[in-house]
Design a protein around this motif. Sequence first.
Motif, short mmCIF file in Angstrom:
data_model
loop_
_atom_site.label_atom_id
_atom_site.label_comp_id
_atom_site.label_asym_id
_atom_site.label_seq_id
_atom_site.Cartn_x
_atom_site.Cartn_y
_atom_site.Cartn_z
N ALA A 112 -19.80 -6.47 10.06
CA ALA A 112 -19.15 -6.99 8.92
C ALA A 112 -18.50 -5.74 8.08
O ALA A 112 -17.25 -5.76 7.47
N PHE A 113 -19.37 -5.11 7.99
CA PHE A 113 -19.22 -3.55 6.99
C PHE A 113 -17.92 -2.93 7.65
O PHE A 113 -16.97 -2.50 6.97
N PHE A 114 -18.01 -2.68 9.07
CA PHE A 114 -16.76 -2.35 9.66
C PHE A 114 -15.44 -2.81 9.25
O PHE A 114 -14.33 -2.40 9.14
N ALA A 115 -15.65 -4.24 9.71
CA ALA A 115 -14.31 -5.07 9.27
C ALA A 115 -13.79 -4.81 7.83
O ALA A 115 -12.60 -4.75 7.78
N LEU A 116 -14.67 -4.86 6.87
CA LEU A 116 -14.01 -4.49 5.53
C LEU A 116 -13.63 -3.23 5.32
O LEU A 116 -12.47 -3.02 4.70
N ALA A 117 -14.17 -2.41 6.07
CA ALA A 117 -13.68 -0.97 5.97
C ALA A 117 -12.08 -0.72 6.61
O ALA A 117 -11.38 0.04 6.25
N THR A 118 -12.03 -1.54 7.62
CA THR A 118 -10.61 -1.57 8.31
C THR A 118 -9.68 -1.72 7.41
O THR A 118 -8.37 -1.55 7.39
N VAL A 119 -9.88 -2.75 6.47
CA VAL A 119 -8.93 -3.11 5.48
C VAL A 119 -8.49 -2.04 4.64
O VAL A 119 -7.45 -1.82 4.39
N GLY A 120 -9.72 -1.30 4.14
CA GLY A 120 -9.37 -0.12 3.43
C GLY A 120 -8.48 1.05 4.12
O GLY A 120 -7.86 1.71 3.58
N ILE A 121 -8.61 1.06 5.54
CA ILE A 121 -7.88 1.99 6.26
C ILE A 121 -6.40 1.86 5.97
O ILE A 121 -5.59 2.59 5.74
N VAL A 122 -6.09 0.57 6.06
CA VAL A 122 -4.61 0.11 5.59
C VAL A 122 -4.26 0.45 4.46
O VAL A 122 -3.05 1.05 4.39
N GLU A 123 -5.05 0.22 3.23
CA GLU A 123 -4.55 0.34 1.99
C GLU A 123 -4.38 2.11 2.03
O GLU A 123 -3.38 2.56 1.41
N ALA A 124 -5.24 2.97 2.49
CA ALA A 124 -5.12 4.09 2.40
C ALA A 124 -4.08 4.95 2.71
O ALA A 124 -3.29 5.45 2.33
N VAL A 125 -3.80 4.19 4.39
CA VAL A 125 -2.70 4.86 5.24
C VAL A 125 -1.39 4.40 4.30
O VAL A 125 -0.30 5.16 3.95
N GLN A 126 -1.33 3.26 3.85
CA GLN A 126 -0.08 2.79 3.30
C GLN A 126 0.23 3.49 1.99
O GLN A 126 1.49 4.10 1.55
N ALA A 127 -1.03 3.73 1.09
CA ALA A 127 -0.84 4.75 0.07
C ALA A 127 -0.14 6.01 0.11
O ALA A 127 0.76 6.54 -0.35
N PHE A 128 -0.69 6.43 1.44
CA PHE A 128 -0.39 7.86 1.82
C PHE A 128 1.07 7.76 2.10
O PHE A 128 1.81 8.49 1.61
N ALA A 129 1.70 6.70 2.99
CA ALA A 129 3.09 6.57 3.43
C ALA A 129 3.95 6.54 2.17
O ALA A 129 5.10 7.13 1.95
N GLU A 130 3.28 5.77 1.20
CA GLU A 130 4.12 5.57 0.00
C GLU A 130 4.58 6.94 -1.04
O GLU A 130 5.37 6.99 -1.50
N ASN A 131 3.51 7.91 -0.84
CA ASN A 131 3.54 8.97 -1.28
C ASN A 131 4.25 10.36 -0.68
O ASN A 131 4.03 11.37 -1.21
N PHE A 132 4.24 10.09 0.54
CA PHE A 132 4.51 11.26 1.17
C PHE A 132 5.98 11.31 1.55
O PHE A 132 6.72 10.79 2.03
N THR A 133 6.47 12.43 0.75
CA THR A 133 7.99 12.66 0.65
C THR A 133 8.53 12.88 2.01
O THR A 133 9.71 12.13 2.06
N PRO A 134 8.05 13.68 3.02
CA PRO A 134 8.89 13.52 4.00
C PRO A 134 8.99 12.34 4.86
O PRO A 134 9.91 12.29 5.74
N TRP A 135 8.28 11.36 4.59
CA TRP A 135 8.35 10.07 5.11
C TRP A 135 9.25 9.18 4.19
O TRP A 135 9.41 8.01 4.37
N GLY A 136 9.86 9.69 3.50
CA GLY A 136 10.76 9.01 2.30
C GLY A 136 10.07 8.10 1.35
O GLY A 136 10.68 7.14 0.60
#
Lengths: 325, 288, 250
Positions: free
Chosen positions: A115-139
């Motif tokens: 279950a802990f892995f399952a919970l962490a995978t949600v975090g990966i989405v959040e982290a990657v999305q936050a990255f994309a939102e702040n990464f200027t080369p990706w707009g």
Amino acid sequence: MPLVRLMRRPFFWILALAIAVFALAPVFGNNVALREALILDAVYITLASNLNLMLGYAGYINFGSIVFFGLGGYTCVWLVNSYHWPLGASLLVAGVCVSVLALIFGLGILRLRGAFFALATVGIVEAVQAFAENFTPWGGSSGIYLSGDIFTPLGGPARALWVIYFMMVAVMGLSLYLSYAIKSSKFGLGLLAIGQNEDAAAILGVPTPLYKALVYSASAFLPAIAGGLYFFKSAFIQPSDAFDLTLSTEALVVAMLGGQGTVAGVAIGAFLYEELRGYLLTSSMFANFQLFVSGALLLLIVLFFPGGLMGFIYRHFPRTQKVLE
Amino acid sequence: MLGVLASIIDGVLVGLVYGLAAMGLTLIWGVMDVINLTHGTMIVAGMFGLYGLASAVGAPPYLALPPVLIGGFLAGVLLYWVAVHRMVGRPPLMSLLSTFSINLMLIGLGTSIWGTALFNVEVALPGFSLGRYTFPGAHILAAVLAALIAASLYLFLQRSRLGKAVRAVANNREAAELVGIPTTRVLAITVGCGVAIAGVAGMLIGTLFPFTILSGDSYQLKSFVVTALGGFGNPVGALFAGIALGVLEGAVTPFVPVSWTLVIEFALFVLVLVVFPGGIFAARRGAL
Amino acid sequence: MSVLLDLREVSKRFGGLQAVRNLSFDVRQGEILGLIGPNGAGKSTLFNLINGVFAPDHGRIIFDGIDITGERPYRVARYGLARTHQIVQPLTNLTVLDNCTVGACFGRKNLPLARAHEAAREAIAIAGLENRAAMLALNLTIAEKKRLELARALAAQPKLLLLDEVLSGLNPTEVEHMIGVVRRIRERGVTILIIEHLMQAIMGLSDRIVVLNFGQKLAEGLPAEVARHPQVIEAYLGDPKLAAELQGAG
Ligand SMILES: Nc1ncnc2c1ncn2[C@@H]1O[C@H](COP(=O)(O)OP(=O)(O)OP(=O)(O)O)[C@@H](O)[C@H]1O
Ligand SMILES: [Mg+2]
């Protein structure tokens, strides 16, 4: 298991036939509407089938499988847009990059069990999305638009859509064969053992950390390419589309519906789910209740048919087990 | 200097509410090894209960507490019978999936009824001033109520007959069954209590911050972080870990963009789990 | 006889409980070494230390000349060490054959799948499960699950086999059968370290015996010597029935 041995089994040819029919169905009569419906099916099957490597084989729930799709989309669209790379090369690089990234993530978060892995995978989405939102080369949060002439190398928009369709079907076919090949291999047996009882598997000698990280990485490759194709086709990508958790959820529903751990089930599940969804979207009463219906469907499966459709078929027609894998 | 002290105090106040929310999650987790993925949505349900009573009907906000508590309990018992009962004793991933699907249904219903608009409940309470800084009255009252409810849960578990039965079931279900404890009923009541606590915590959070139907995700995450810090199935640990998280959040917020707070909390969650697989205040068996 | 497994002052503590304390003994190539001791003496914990489920707090474990102290279980399995579990751990939704194939694939020989199937079938035959090969492990009886544990460990073609109470919970006929299987395995050149509570059986089966009590070694020697050892009898006197058995067996 070598290809030759796989080819001796009937399921190999059933699968090949099904994929061929799938690829050619819209060609007759130049049926564009059917093609657009089928390309979505192909996306679902690709996502669900790769998710199944984790879920059905290794027994790990990945709530965030969509990051592979979204990151692949971003990488591909970015390479095409900013560096004018050809589509094929961009797709390949997207697949490889995302797989490598998954391997690195995997070695970290796969130390978490169950279950802990399952919970962490949600975090990966959040982290990657936050990255994309702040990464200027990706707009940032406004994303990347592709210019209209990107389809020119593929012979203009009309022809390009057909090319993209066939490529997407190829990615789907490869996903199904990857599933099948892994299931019939030593690697797959090790994964199944992990899925049943991870401690016992380790004691029997299955190198569990490596296998888990490898399958996590393998399950990223084709979804990344599918994402590349998908967002290249829409000529637009932004964080909220690329990392939409509903699509991950739907992939999970599809895999459970068809029967986790089976190759054919996932494909059938995707097909059924798409039909159902199409019906719900057009009926005015249910249009707003898509999430509700996905949830209800998943609940019913989990409560009453944990083996999914294939589990049901196997139970009532045991002989099908030899043919449908 | 005073600024730091003020942000620490406010962190403690908000952290107490986070701790209370996490107690709802960890109670269910500790007793039956079920991770309740509707937790966040139940928190939001508490917020909407507050909104319905305070803004729509015009009742004083804190009057929402008893109905939210009772409604939450009933919702929890229902949740138990629908999604959890058949999953107890099956692989833990199955209960994860069943509560996940209930959550999808609730979110689907919620978004189609309320959309994703922002809601806000005004609480007019005099604050408490410390030099240039003023602590909102709502924060103080929420913290006091959270502490009171947490204390009653603790007393309930330690002193009452039913509470002792809950602890017995958590320790060893078969043995509890053998000595005549109606385990199924105890499990249903436990889920009821867990959800009621989540709802009340949500109601209290609703008096502090604006919310949408989708706010549940981030509060659920906070509960997971708190649970990991405090030890799984350890309500008292949860309260202290909640305070720790509140203080940390108060200290970090000025320096990072909002979209990263969630990521940082997740990273914290993963890190804690990798380094201390049982939680920091390691769950001794039967910590409950 | 050369030493296959060498334990040097191994200790393991769980919280306030010293489960294994300063334990040293060795297992020689080709022998059956019996490990006995009252409930909670630390026998299963010792197995967990040997095959890497836990790392010992102190001490070293040398297997076949290699220091395996603190190695992960899957590495230990590769070196040629296989075990069974006191509480059976079948891979429930896999067939008996697949269960054993996992053992063969990832065991000492690191076999490819096809060869692993052969090895698995052979192990299944030795354990007497031929007519269960295609059955899912979850449908086996408890006695069959015990035999599956054994077959699976055997399929790995180990140099040393750790058997944790493979006889417990079996009826007398099944016990007889299992003893026969263990003997046959030894005849194939596999060294065996076996934990057992059935005194009669273990005294007859073992070449030597090590007795544990409260995590410490109480005695070591031939079965007959150990059975007469005053401290061993005393340790078992908490359980008069066992003490009587011990005397009878010796
Ligand atoms: N993972 C663990 N955590 C904490 N304590 C443990 C753990 N494993 C074993 N113990 C404790 O260590 C002691 C030794 O247990 P062990 O299982 O090794 O005994 P044993 O000799 O195999 O007994 P039995 O004959 O009953 O199988 C027991 O008191 C047990 O409770
Ligand atoms: Mg034992």
